[in-house]
Design a protein around this motif. Structure first.
Motif, PDB file in Angstrom:
ATOM      1  N   SER A  83      -6.644  25.637  32.188  1.00  0.00           N
ATOM      2  CA  SER A  83      -5.472  25.025  31.613  1.00  0.00           C
ATOM      3  C   SER A  83      -4.407  24.018  32.030  1.00  0.00           C
ATOM      4  CB  SER A  83      -6.859  23.761  31.212  1.00  0.00           C
ATOM      5  OG  SER A  83      -8.169  23.738  29.966  1.00  0.00           O
ATOM      6  N   HIS A  84      -4.129  25.510  31.740  1.00  0.00           N
ATOM      7  CA  HIS A  84      -2.442  25.485  31.638  1.00  0.00           C
ATOM      8  C   HIS A  84      -2.087  25.451  33.376  1.00  0.00           C
ATOM      9  CE1 HIS A  84      -1.610  26.333  27.559  1.00  0.00           C
ATOM     10  NE2 HIS A  84      -3.104  27.651  27.544  1.00  0.00           N
ATOM     11  N   GLU A  85      -2.289  26.066  33.981  1.00  0.00           N
ATOM     12  CA  GLU A  85      -2.524  25.891  35.712  1.00  0.00           C
ATOM     13  C   GLU A  85      -2.191  25.210  36.332  1.00  0.00           C
ATOM     14  OE1 GLU A  85      -3.501  30.612  37.075  1.00  0.00           O
ATOM     15  OE2 GLU A  85      -4.810  29.335  36.789  1.00  0.00           O
ATOM     16  N   VAL A  86      -3.559  23.525  35.785  1.00  0.00           N
ATOM     17  CA  VAL A  86      -3.471  22.649  36.416  1.00  0.00           C
ATOM     18  C   VAL A  86      -2.797  21.780  35.527  1.00  0.00           C
ATOM     19  CG1 VAL A  86      -5.769  20.974  36.433  1.00  0.00           C
ATOM     20  CG2 VAL A  86      -6.096  23.096  36.539  1.00  0.00           C
ATOM     21  N   ALA A  87      -2.250  21.586  34.396  1.00  0.00           N
ATOM     22  CA  ALA A  87      -1.476  20.799  33.868  1.00  0.00           C
ATOM     23  C   ALA A  87      -0.068  21.192  34.566  1.00  0.00           C
ATOM     24  CB  ALA A  87      -1.090  21.464  32.371  1.00  0.00           C
ATOM     25  N   TRP A 106      -5.777  15.637  27.858  1.00  0.00           N
ATOM     26  CA  TRP A 106      -6.339  14.440  29.380  1.00  0.00           C
ATOM     27  C   TRP A 106      -7.002  15.126  30.968  1.00  0.00           C
ATOM     28  CZ3 TRP A 106      -8.421  10.801  25.802  1.00  0.00           C
ATOM     29  CH2 TRP A 106      -7.789  10.222  24.974  1.00  0.00           C
ATOM     30  N   LEU A 107      -6.708  16.684  30.401  1.00  0.00           N
ATOM     31  CA  LEU A 107      -6.837  17.232  32.070  1.00  0.00           C
ATOM     32  C   LEU A 107      -8.410  16.873  31.810  1.00  0.00           C
ATOM     33  CD1 LEU A 107      -4.860  20.484  31.894  1.00  0.00           C
ATOM     34  CD2 LEU A 107      -5.017  18.270  33.246  1.00  0.00           C
ATOM     35  N   PRO A 108      -9.915  16.703  30.922  1.00  0.00           N
ATOM     36  CA  PRO A 108     -11.309  16.865  31.293  1.00  0.00           C
ATOM     37  C   PRO A 108     -11.805  15.721  31.678  1.00  0.00           C
ATOM     38  CG  PRO A 108     -10.424  18.123  29.040  1.00  0.00           C
ATOM     39  CD  PRO A 108      -9.502  17.654  30.004  1.00  0.00           C
ATOM     40  N   GLY A 109     -10.798  14.830  30.915  1.00  0.00           N
ATOM     41  CA  GLY A 109     -11.226  13.344  31.299  1.00  0.00           C
ATOM     42  C   GLY A 109     -10.893  13.184  32.553  1.00  0.00           C
ATOM     43  N   THR A 110      -9.322  13.651  33.138  1.00  0.00           N
ATOM     44  CA  THR A 110      -9.225  13.054  34.448  1.00  0.00           C
ATOM     45  C   THR A 110     -10.132  14.054  35.813  1.00  0.00           C
ATOM     46  OG1 THR A 110      -6.841  12.509  33.518  1.00  0.00           O
ATOM     47  CG2 THR A 110      -7.310  13.162  35.873  1.00  0.00           C
ATOM     48  N   ALA A 111      -9.532  14.488  34.966  1.00  0.00           N
ATOM     49  CA  ALA A 111     -11.637  16.140  36.242  1.00  0.00           C
ATOM     50  C   ALA A 111     -12.136  15.313  35.970  1.00  0.00           C
ATOM     51  CB  ALA A 111     -10.868  17.412  35.712  1.00  0.00           C
ATOM     52  N   GLY A 112     -12.843  14.919  35.070  1.00  0.00           N
ATOM     53  CA  GLY A 112     -14.093  13.670  35.833  1.00  0.00           C
ATOM     54  C   GLY A 112     -14.162  12.685  36.538  1.00  0.00           C
ATOM     55  N   ARG A 113     -12.519  11.982  36.739  1.00  0.00           N
ATOM     56  CA  ARG A 113     -12.499  10.158  37.483  1.00  0.00           C
ATOM     57  C   ARG A 113     -12.201  10.948  38.830  1.00  0.00           C
ATOM     58  NH1 ARG A 113      -9.897   5.535  33.785  1.00  0.00           N
ATOM     59  NH2 ARG A 113     -11.165   6.157  32.324  1.00  0.00           N
ATOM     60  N   ALA A 114     -11.491  12.251  39.304  1.00  0.00           N
ATOM     61  CA  ALA A 114     -11.290  13.007  40.308  1.00  0.00           C
ATOM     62  C   ALA A 114     -12.258  13.747  40.670  1.00  0.00           C
ATOM     63  CB  ALA A 114      -9.763  13.699  40.074  1.00  0.00           C
ATOM     64  N   ASP A 115     -13.367  13.656  40.480  1.00  0.00           N
ATOM     65  CA  ASP A 115     -14.558  14.866  41.226  1.00  0.00           C
ATOM     66  C   ASP A 115     -13.978  16.432  41.390  1.00  0.00           C
ATOM     67  OD1 ASP A 115     -16.484  12.289  41.024  1.00  0.00           O
ATOM     68  OD2 ASP A 115     -15.574  11.834  43.193  1.00  0.00           O
ATOM     69  N   VAL A 116     -13.234  16.302  39.579  1.00  0.00           N
ATOM     70  CA  VAL A 116     -13.122  17.799  40.419  1.00  0.00           C
ATOM     71  C   VAL A 116     -14.364  18.516  39.717  1.00  0.00           C
ATOM     72  CG1 VAL A 116     -11.352  19.977  39.544  1.00  0.00           C
ATOM     73  CG2 VAL A 116     -10.660  16.986  40.433  1.00  0.00           C
ATOM     74  N   TYR A 167     -11.978  24.730  29.733  1.00  0.00           N
ATOM     75  CA  TYR A 167     -11.865  24.479  30.870  1.00  0.00           C
ATOM     76  C   TYR A 167     -11.334  25.223  31.755  1.00  0.00           C
ATOM     77  CZ  TYR A 167     -13.585  20.644  28.511  1.00  0.00           C
ATOM     78  OH  TYR A 167     -14.648  19.708  27.614  1.00  0.00           O
ATOM     79  N   ASP A 168     -12.656  25.478  33.104  1.00  0.00           N
ATOM     80  CA  ASP A 168     -11.427  26.022  34.210  1.00  0.00           C
ATOM     81  C   ASP A 168     -11.756  25.187  35.196  1.00  0.00           C
ATOM     82  OD1 ASP A 168     -10.815  28.306  33.047  1.00  0.00           O
ATOM     83  OD2 ASP A 168     -12.652  30.213  33.409  1.00  0.00           O
ATOM     84  N   TYR A 169     -11.295  25.162  36.427  1.00  0.00           N
ATOM     85  CA  TYR A 169     -11.153  23.961  37.038  1.00  0.00           C
ATOM     86  C   TYR A 169     -10.584  24.503  38.965  1.00  0.00           C
ATOM     87  CZ  TYR A 169      -9.880  21.133  33.472  1.00  0.00           C
ATOM     88  OH  TYR A 169      -8.949  21.062  32.409  1.00  0.00           O
ATOM     89  N   HIS A 170     -12.031  23.583  39.368  1.00  0.00           N
ATOM     90  CA  HIS A 170     -11.696  24.355  41.183  1.00  0.00           C
ATOM     91  C   HIS A 170     -10.806  24.153  41.342  1.00  0.00           C
ATOM     92  CE1 HIS A 170     -13.261  24.834  44.564  1.00  0.00           C
ATOM     93  NE2 HIS A 170     -13.939  25.249  44.482  1.00  0.00           N
TER      94      HIS A 170
END
Length: 132
Positions: free
Chosen positions: A22-26, A35-45, A65-68
């Motif tokens: 999450s820190h890297e994505v932020a 709001w990173l998880p919600g944004t990831a859902g809206r952006a199909d991440v 959370y970890d993100y692709h």
């Protein structure tokens, strides 16, 4: 927006890049951390969620959370160009988002200050009663 693979789809054993925290994505997205998880859902991440197990009476463990990485890079461009519908209060590059972030931090610091003052007051009363 291009369709991304199902978040539950298994990844190959030899992934090229580690997933991002999450820190890297932020640091890459102009989005408030909450709001990173919600944004990831809206952006199909694609995300991996871990933690959050029930602790019974004591609530739940924190959820992480970890993100692709490829999806994050693709979404970063879409988010900054405004192609993903995100409420302005979630963003760090809008007046509403900056105001919400300021008041969130202010409330946290105020609460910490009040709790610290109460602890010091109680300790002072206890020490005063013991001394006299």
């Amino acid at each position: 927006m291009p369709r991304t693979p199902d978040p539950g789809a298994p990844e190959s054993e030899h992934e090229e890049e580690p997933w991002l925290s999450s820190h890297e994505v932020a640091a890459l997205w102009p989005i408030r951390t909450d709001w990173l998880p919600g944004t990831a859902g809206r952006a199909d991440v694609r995300t991996r969620r871990y933690g959050g197990e029930s602790r019974g009476t004591y609530g739940a463990a924190p959820t992480y959370y970890d993100y692709h990485p490829g999806d994050v890079r693709r979404a970063a461009a879409a988010i900054t160009e405004g192609r993903v519908d995100i409420p302005s209060v979630w963003r760090t590059d809008t007046p509403e988002g900056r105001r919400a972030e300021f008041w969130s931090i202010f409330r946290f610091r105020l609460t910490c200050g009040v709790v610290l003052a109460l602890v010091l007051l109680v300790l002072g009363l206890v020490v005063h009663e013991i001394a006299f």
